[in-house]
Scaffold this motif. Structure first.
Motif, mmCIF file in Angstrom:
data_model
loop_
_atom_site.group_PDB
_atom_site.id
_atom_site.type_symbol
_atom_site.label_atom_id
_atom_site.label_comp_id
_atom_site.label_asym_id
_atom_site.label_seq_id
_atom_site.Cartn_x
_atom_site.Cartn_y
_atom_site.Cartn_z
ATOM 1 N N ASP A 78 4.485 2.736 1.812
ATOM 2 C CA ASP A 78 5.344 2.199 2.863
ATOM 3 C C ASP A 78 6.247 1.067 2.395
ATOM 4 O OD1 ASP A 78 4.104 3.937 4.596
ATOM 5 O OD2 ASP A 78 2.789 2.417 5.479
ATOM 6 N N GLY A 79 5.931 0.485 1.254
ATOM 7 C CA GLY A 79 6.618 -0.727 0.833
ATOM 8 C C GLY A 79 7.556 -0.549 -0.344
ATOM 9 N N ILE A 80 7.946 -1.674 -0.877
ATOM 10 C CA ILE A 80 8.919 -1.719 -1.956
ATOM 11 C C ILE A 80 8.382 -1.130 -3.257
ATOM 12 C CG2 ILE A 80 8.321 -4.069 -2.671
ATOM 13 C CD1 ILE A 80 11.886 -2.686 -2.513
ATOM 14 N N LEU A 81 7.079 -1.275 -3.521
ATOM 15 C CA LEU A 81 6.534 -0.740 -4.773
ATOM 16 C C LEU A 81 6.718 0.774 -4.864
ATOM 17 C CD1 LEU A 81 3.246 -2.769 -5.360
ATOM 18 C CD2 LEU A 81 5.440 -2.997 -6.516
ATOM 19 N N GLY A 82 6.552 1.463 -3.764
ATOM 20 C CA GLY A 82 6.744 2.910 -3.752
ATOM 21 C C GLY A 82 8.195 3.314 -3.936
ATOM 22 N N LYS A 83 9.100 2.437 -3.524
ATOM 23 C CA LYS A 83 10.532 2.713 -3.713
ATOM 24 C C LYS A 83 10.949 2.437 -5.157
ATOM 25 C CE LYS A 83 11.945 2.027 1.030
ATOM 26 N NZ LYS A 83 11.007 1.359 1.871
ATOM 27 N N ILE A 84 10.437 1.353 -5.720
ATOM 28 C CA ILE A 84 10.788 0.984 -7.092
ATOM 29 C C ILE A 84 10.112 1.915 -8.100
ATOM 30 C CG2 ILE A 84 10.579 -0.825 -8.846
ATOM 31 C CD1 ILE A 84 10.754 -2.872 -6.560
ATOM 32 N N HIS A 85 8.867 2.258 -7.832
ATOM 33 C CA HIS A 85 8.076 3.102 -8.738
ATOM 34 C C HIS A 85 7.563 4.320 -7.968
ATOM 35 C CE1 HIS A 85 8.174 -0.262 -11.506
ATOM 36 N NE2 HIS A 85 7.687 -1.033 -10.559
ATOM 37 N N PRO A 86 8.397 5.334 -7.766
ATOM 38 C CA PRO A 86 8.001 6.482 -6.943
ATOM 39 C C PRO A 86 6.753 7.200 -7.436
ATOM 40 C CG PRO A 86 10.308 6.662 -7.647
ATOM 41 C CD PRO A 86 9.762 5.441 -8.271
ATOM 42 N N GLY A 87 6.459 7.135 -8.716
ATOM 43 C CA GLY A 87 5.263 7.786 -9.240
ATOM 44 C C GLY A 87 3.979 7.223 -8.656
ATOM 45 N N LEU A 88 4.035 5.986 -8.187
ATOM 46 C CA LEU A 88 2.850 5.363 -7.587
ATOM 47 C C LEU A 88 2.503 5.962 -6.225
ATOM 48 C CD1 LEU A 88 3.500 1.608 -8.406
ATOM 49 C CD2 LEU A 88 1.896 3.162 -9.525
ATOM 50 N N ARG A 89 3.452 6.645 -5.629
ATOM 51 C CA ARG A 89 3.215 7.213 -4.306
ATOM 52 C C ARG A 89 2.173 8.335 -4.332
ATOM 53 N NH1 ARG A 89 6.936 5.816 -0.560
ATOM 54 N NH2 ARG A 89 6.922 7.812 0.512
#
Length: 157
Positions: A78-89
């Motif tokens: 839901d946050g910025i980390l998923g946008k910056i690092h899509p692989g973390l999703r």
């Protein structure tokens, strides 16, 4: 002010994860238990919710982060980390049983984690992971205050 302390803490923490990938080092957790790291740490699991984002920040993307608490996973998505690092999703979030902090040991074993981070209280949280032969660093969660956070930062960094 809280963000400044968090960023400062990440700065201090930035020393452990790089060391774990380069050469042998010893980490002493809140129990006073020494854990010798003598091989590269390529697969990290972070059961405490805030540790996941710390690993991502320190590791510049979290490529070694393989498992996180479901709440941390949702924050990433839901946050910025998923946008910056899509692989973390798509990172695994089945490392706990239910919504608490009891490890799903079967999942940890499947991930073949080199190192895990877990709360040290209650002690059974660490015992179940260690009994499975996995390497885990105990972090302080009680009381949930600034001194506990500082102790965790000292251990990680």
């Amino acid at each position: 002010m809280i963000m400044r302390k968090f960023i400062y803490g990440l700065f201090l923490c930035s020393f452990l994860l790089p060391q774990l990938s380069v050469h042998a080092s010893t980490v002493v957790d809140v129990r006073g238990k020494s854990l010798v790291i003598n091989k590269p740490v390529n697969r990290i699991v972070a059961i405490p919710i805030p540790v996941a984002s710390m690993v991502v920040a320190i590791d510049e993307g979290g490529n070694r982060l393989k498992g996180v608490h479901p709440s941390a996973s949702q924050s990433i998505k839901d946050g910025i980390l998923g946008k910056i690092h899509p692989g973390l999703r798509t990172i695994r979030d089945d490392i706990v049983q239910g919504t608490g902090f009891s490890a799903n040991v079967e999942s940890l074993l499947e991930m073949d984690a080199d190192l895990g981070f877990q709360w040290s209280e209650p002690a059974k949280l660490l015992v179940q992971i260690e009994a499975a032969g996995l390497r885990v660093v105990g972090l302080r969660n009680n009381p949930p205050d600034q001194s506990s956070n500082a102790k965790n930062i000292q251990i990680i960094g």
